[in-house]
Scaffold this active site. Sequence first.
Site, PDB file in Angstrom:
ATOM      1  N   HIS A   1       0.810  -1.224   0.000  1.00 27.34           N
ATOM      2  CA  HIS A   1       0.000   0.000   0.000  1.00 27.34           C
ATOM      3  C   HIS A   1       0.840   1.269   0.000  1.00 27.34           C
ATOM      4  O   HIS A   1       0.368   2.330   0.392  1.00 27.34           O
ATOM      5  CB  HIS A   1      -0.971  -0.011   1.203  1.00 27.34           C
ATOM      6  CG  HIS A   1      -2.030  -1.069   1.086  1.00 27.34           C
ATOM      7  ND1 HIS A   1      -2.766  -1.527   2.171  1.00 27.34           N
ATOM      8  CD2 HIS A   1      -2.488  -1.764   0.014  1.00 27.34           C
ATOM      9  CE1 HIS A   1      -3.617  -2.450   1.769  1.00 27.34           C
ATOM     10  NE2 HIS A   1      -3.466  -2.618   0.459  1.00 27.34           N
TER      11      HIS A   1
ATOM     12  N   GLY B   1      -1.345  -9.425  12.617  1.00 24.57           N
ATOM     13  CA  GLY B   1      -1.893  -8.091  12.868  1.00 24.57           C
ATOM     14  C   GLY B   1      -2.677  -7.477  11.735  1.00 24.57           C
ATOM     15  O   GLY B   1      -2.592  -6.266  11.523  1.00 24.57           O
TER      16      GLY B   1
ATOM     17  N   ASN C   1      -2.886 -12.737  16.179  1.00 25.85           N
ATOM     18  CA  ASN C   1      -3.791 -11.595  16.308  1.00 25.85           C
ATOM     19  C   ASN C   1      -4.545 -11.747  17.636  1.00 25.85           C
ATOM     20  O   ASN C   1      -4.990 -12.863  17.952  1.00 25.85           O
ATOM     21  CB  ASN C   1      -4.791 -11.602  15.132  1.00 25.85           C
ATOM     22  CG  ASN C   1      -5.495 -10.268  14.935  1.00 25.85           C
ATOM     23  OD1 ASN C   1      -5.989  -9.682  15.878  1.00 25.85           O
ATOM     24  ND2 ASN C   1      -5.545  -9.813  13.696  1.00 25.85           N
TER      25      ASN C   1
HETATM   26  C1  BJW Z   1      -2.959  -6.743  16.657  1.00 26.00           C
HETATM   27  C2  BJW Z   1      -2.483  -6.086  17.768  1.00 26.00           C
HETATM   28  C3  BJW Z   1      -1.284  -6.550  18.281  1.00 26.00           C
HETATM   29  C4  BJW Z   1      -4.297  -5.129  17.249  1.00 26.00           C
HETATM   30  N1  BJW Z   1      -0.676  -7.588  17.698  1.00 26.00           N
HETATM   31  N2  BJW Z   1      -2.340  -7.765  16.107  1.00 26.00           N
HETATM   32  C5  BJW Z   1     -13.408  -7.351  -3.276  1.00 26.00           C
HETATM   33  C6  BJW Z   1     -14.409  -7.476  -2.362  1.00 26.00           C
HETATM   34  C7  BJW Z   1     -14.809  -6.387  -1.587  1.00 26.00           C
HETATM   35  C8  BJW Z   1     -14.210  -5.148  -1.737  1.00 26.00           C
HETATM   36  C9  BJW Z   1     -13.198  -5.025  -2.661  1.00 26.00           C
HETATM   37  C10 BJW Z   1     -12.805  -6.102  -3.406  1.00 26.00           C
HETATM   38  N3  BJW Z   1     -11.773  -5.716  -4.222  1.00 26.00           N
HETATM   39  C11 BJW Z   1     -11.531  -4.421  -4.002  1.00 26.00           C
HETATM   40  C12 BJW Z   1     -12.380  -3.979  -3.053  1.00 26.00           C
HETATM   41  C13 BJW Z   1     -12.433  -2.589  -2.567  1.00 26.00           C
HETATM   42  C14 BJW Z   1     -11.431  -2.280  -1.500  1.00 26.00           C
HETATM   43  C15 BJW Z   1     -11.701  -3.139  -0.289  1.00 26.00           C
HETATM   44  O1  BJW Z   1     -11.045  -4.118  -0.009  1.00 26.00           O
HETATM   45  N4  BJW Z   1     -12.688  -2.762   0.522  1.00 26.00           N
HETATM   46  C16 BJW Z   1     -13.062  -3.515   1.714  1.00 26.00           C
HETATM   47  C17 BJW Z   1     -12.609  -2.757   2.964  1.00 26.00           C
HETATM   48  C18 BJW Z   1     -14.549  -3.697   1.687  1.00 26.00           C
HETATM   49  N5  BJW Z   1     -10.066  -2.445  -1.971  1.00 26.00           N
HETATM   50  C19 BJW Z   1      -9.468  -1.523  -2.696  1.00 26.00           C
HETATM   51  O2  BJW Z   1     -10.052  -0.517  -3.065  1.00 26.00           O
HETATM   52  C20 BJW Z   1      -8.026  -1.777  -3.095  1.00 26.00           C
HETATM   53  N6  BJW Z   1      -7.843  -1.569  -4.489  1.00 26.00           N
HETATM   54  C21 BJW Z   1      -8.309  -2.412  -5.399  1.00 26.00           C
HETATM   55  O3  BJW Z   1      -8.884  -3.425  -5.099  1.00 26.00           O
HETATM   56  O4  BJW Z   1      -8.062  -2.027  -6.680  1.00 26.00           O
HETATM   57  C22 BJW Z   1      -8.799  -2.681  -7.717  1.00 26.00           C
HETATM   58  C23 BJW Z   1      -9.974  -1.785  -8.026  1.00 26.00           C
HETATM   59  C24 BJW Z   1      -9.737  -0.662  -8.759  1.00 26.00           C
HETATM   60  C25 BJW Z   1     -10.815   0.151  -9.075  1.00 26.00           C
HETATM   61  C26 BJW Z   1     -12.092  -0.165  -8.577  1.00 26.00           C
HETATM   62  C27 BJW Z   1     -12.279  -1.279  -7.778  1.00 26.00           C
HETATM   63  C28 BJW Z   1     -11.208  -2.107  -7.503  1.00 26.00           C
HETATM   64  C29 BJW Z   1      -7.105  -0.785  -2.410  1.00 26.00           C
HETATM   65  C30 BJW Z   1      -7.102  -0.924  -0.939  1.00 26.00           C
HETATM   66  C31 BJW Z   1      -6.258   0.199  -0.326  1.00 26.00           C
HETATM   67  C32 BJW Z   1      -6.275   0.191   1.203  1.00 26.00           C
HETATM   68  N7  BJW Z   1      -5.666   1.382   1.667  1.00 26.00           N
HETATM   69  C33 BJW Z   1      -5.462   1.567   3.128  1.00 26.00           C
HETATM   70  C34 BJW Z   1      -4.805   2.960   3.345  1.00 26.00           C
HETATM   71  C35 BJW Z   1      -3.338   2.892   2.928  1.00 26.00           C
HETATM   72  C36 BJW Z   1      -2.630   4.183   3.125  1.00 26.00           C
HETATM   73  C37 BJW Z   1      -2.435   4.555   4.574  1.00 26.00           C
HETATM   74  O5  BJW Z   1      -2.059   3.723   5.423  1.00 26.00           O
HETATM   75  O6  BJW Z   1      -2.653   5.711   4.850  1.00 26.00           O
HETATM   76  O7  BJW Z   1      -4.604   0.526   3.625  1.00 26.00           O
HETATM   77  S1  BJW Z   1      -6.962   1.368   4.058  1.00 26.00           S
HETATM   78  C38 BJW Z   1      -6.201   0.510   5.407  1.00 26.00           C
HETATM   79  O8  BJW Z   1      -6.645  -0.881   5.442  1.00 26.00           O
HETATM   80  C39 BJW Z   1      -4.706   0.459   5.071  1.00 26.00           C
HETATM   81  C40 BJW Z   1      -4.326  -0.908   5.561  1.00 26.00           C
HETATM   82  O9  BJW Z   1      -3.117  -1.316   4.959  1.00 26.00           O
HETATM   83  C41 BJW Z   1      -5.518  -1.739   5.170  1.00 26.00           C
HETATM   84  C42 BJW Z   1      -5.653  -3.030   5.946  1.00 26.00           C
HETATM   85  O10 BJW Z   1      -5.887  -2.787   7.298  1.00 26.00           O
HETATM   86  P1  BJW Z   1      -5.188  -3.678   8.409  1.00 26.00           P
HETATM   87  O11 BJW Z   1      -3.712  -3.487   8.310  1.00 26.00           O
HETATM   88  O12 BJW Z   1      -5.687  -5.048   8.335  1.00 26.00           O
HETATM   89  O13 BJW Z   1      -5.641  -2.914   9.740  1.00 26.00           O
HETATM   90  P2  BJW Z   1      -7.010  -3.129  10.575  1.00 26.00           P
HETATM   91  O14 BJW Z   1      -7.154  -1.948  11.455  1.00 26.00           O
HETATM   92  O15 BJW Z   1      -8.134  -3.472   9.693  1.00 26.00           O
HETATM   93  O16 BJW Z   1      -6.700  -4.419  11.468  1.00 26.00           O
HETATM   94  C43 BJW Z   1      -5.718  -4.378  12.498  1.00 26.00           C
HETATM   95  C44 BJW Z   1      -5.644  -5.776  13.114  1.00 26.00           C
HETATM   96  O17 BJW Z   1      -4.598  -5.775  14.069  1.00 26.00           O
HETATM   97  C45 BJW Z   1      -6.909  -6.195  13.864  1.00 26.00           C
HETATM   98  O18 BJW Z   1      -7.307  -7.484  13.430  1.00 26.00           O
HETATM   99  C46 BJW Z   1      -6.486  -6.234  15.335  1.00 26.00           C
HETATM  100  O19 BJW Z   1      -7.143  -7.246  16.089  1.00 26.00           O
HETATM  101  C47 BJW Z   1      -5.026  -6.536  15.192  1.00 26.00           C
HETATM  102  N8  BJW Z   1      -4.204  -6.122  16.327  1.00 26.00           N
HETATM  103  N9  BJW Z   1      -3.420  -5.090  18.108  1.00 26.00           N
HETATM  104  C48 BJW Z   1      -1.277  -8.167  16.622  1.00 26.00           C
HETATM  105  N10 BJW Z   1      -0.768  -5.964  19.385  1.00 26.00           N
END
Ligand code: BJW
Length: 259
Positions: free
Chosen positions: A122, A194, A220
Site C-alpha cells: 500500500h 496483525g 492476532n
Molecule cells: C494486533 C495487535 C497486536 C491489534 N498484535 N495484532 C473485493 C471485495 C470487496 C471489496 C473489494 C474487493 N476488491 C476491491 C475492493 C475494494 C477495497 C476493499 O477491499 N474494501 C473492503 C474494505 C470492503 N479495496 C481496494 O479498493 C483496493 N484496491 C483495489 O482493489 O483495486 C482494484 C480496483 C480498482 C478500481 C475499482 C475497484 C477495484 C485498495 C485498498 C487500499 C487500502 N488502503 C489503506 C490505506 C493505505 C494508506 C495509509 O495507510 O494511509 O490501507 S486502508 C487501510 O486498510 C490500510 C491498511 O493497509 C488496510 C488493511 O488494514 P489492516 O492493516 O488489516 O488494519 P485493521 O485496522 O483493519 O486491522 C488491524 C488488526 O490488528 C486487527 O485485526 C487487530 O485485532 C489486530 N491487532 N493489536 C497483533 N498488538
Amino acid sequence: MEDWQSQVSTAAYELVTARHVVIFTGAGVSKESGIATFRERDGAWAKYDPRVYATMEGFRRHPEQVWQWYNWRRQEILKAGPNPAHRGLAELEALFPRVVVITQNIDGLHQRAGSSTVLELHGSFQRFRCSADCRGHPTPLPEPPLDLPAPPPCPFCGAPTRPDVVWFGELLPTEVWEQAVEEALQCDAMLVVGTSGVVEPAAALPRLALQHSALVIEVNPEPTPLTPRVPLYLSGPAGTLIPALVAAVRRERAGASGS
Ligand code: BJW
C-alpha cells in the site's frame, strides 16, 4: 505451561522445517509501536472517515485536510520505532533460507527493524507523487517538509502533490503485487500478523497460501475472517507472541542439532 506457550511451541515445531517463509502483516504489528490501527474501536477510521482520508475523491475535495492528516501521521511514524514483533520477524531471516515480508503498512518499521526483503503493498509514507501522474504512473516527487499546511504543486504540471500510498479504488503497484502473489504461491509457510484481513486484494494472499497447502499461522489478539481457515491461530499481541515464537524455533533447531 500456559495455553499460549504450548500453542507457540506447536507452531514452532510445525514451522521449523519450512524453507520459504512469507510474513504478511497489517497495522496490528505496529500497534505496540504506538501507531493506530484502522478498524479497531480506537482505530483511525473511528475518527477519520476513510471516504475522505483514503480515496482520491476525498483528496480532491479536501486536499488540505487530507494533507495535514498525512503530515501528522508522518510525524507519529518518525517518532515511533520498531517493537519486539518487528525485531523478532527480522530475526527469522537468520533461521530460514528465504524470508519475505509482505506488508500493508506504510510505516517502514520492518525495514528499520532489519528485514531486508519487504514488499510494500500500500505504498510508503516517505514517498510522494504527482496526483495527476503527469509524467507517467507514478510520477515521483521529492519529500516535502512536514510543516506545509497544503499539498505543494507538482513542479511539472501544478497538480497537488499526494502521498504515494494506495487509497480505496486504486490499483496496488503492479510489480509489487505480482511478486507478492508469486511469494504466496511458492512459500511453504506464511505468518499472518496483525491484520483484520478484510481489505482486498491483499487479503487474498493467505488464501493463496492455504490453497497450495502452505502452513498458515495467524497471530492476532482477535479472530478474523481468516481464523476458521488456518491450522494454527495464536491469540495475543504480536509483541509477545512473535519473540516467543522465534525463541521456540531456536529451541527446536538446537534440539534437532543436539539429537
Ligand atoms: C494486533 C495487535 C497486536 C491489534 N498484535 N495484532 C473485493 C471485495 C470487496 C471489496 C473489494 C474487493 N476488491 C476491491 C475492493 C475494494 C477495497 C476493499 O477491499 N474494501 C473492503 C474494505 C470492503 N479495496 C481496494 O479498493 C483496493 N484496491 C483495489 O482493489 O483495486 C482494484 C480496483 C480498482 C478500481 C475499482 C475497484 C477495484 C485498495 C485498498 C487500499 C487500502 N488502503 C489503506 C490505506 C493505505 C494508506 C495509509 O495507510 O494511509 O490501507 S486502508 C487501510 O486498510 C490500510 C491498511 O493497509 C488496510 C488493511 O488494514 P489492516 O492493516 O488489516 O488494519 P485493521 O485496522 O483493519 O486491522 C488491524 C488488526 O490488528 C486487527 O485485526 C487487530 O485485532 C489486530 N491487532 N493489536 C497483533 N498488538
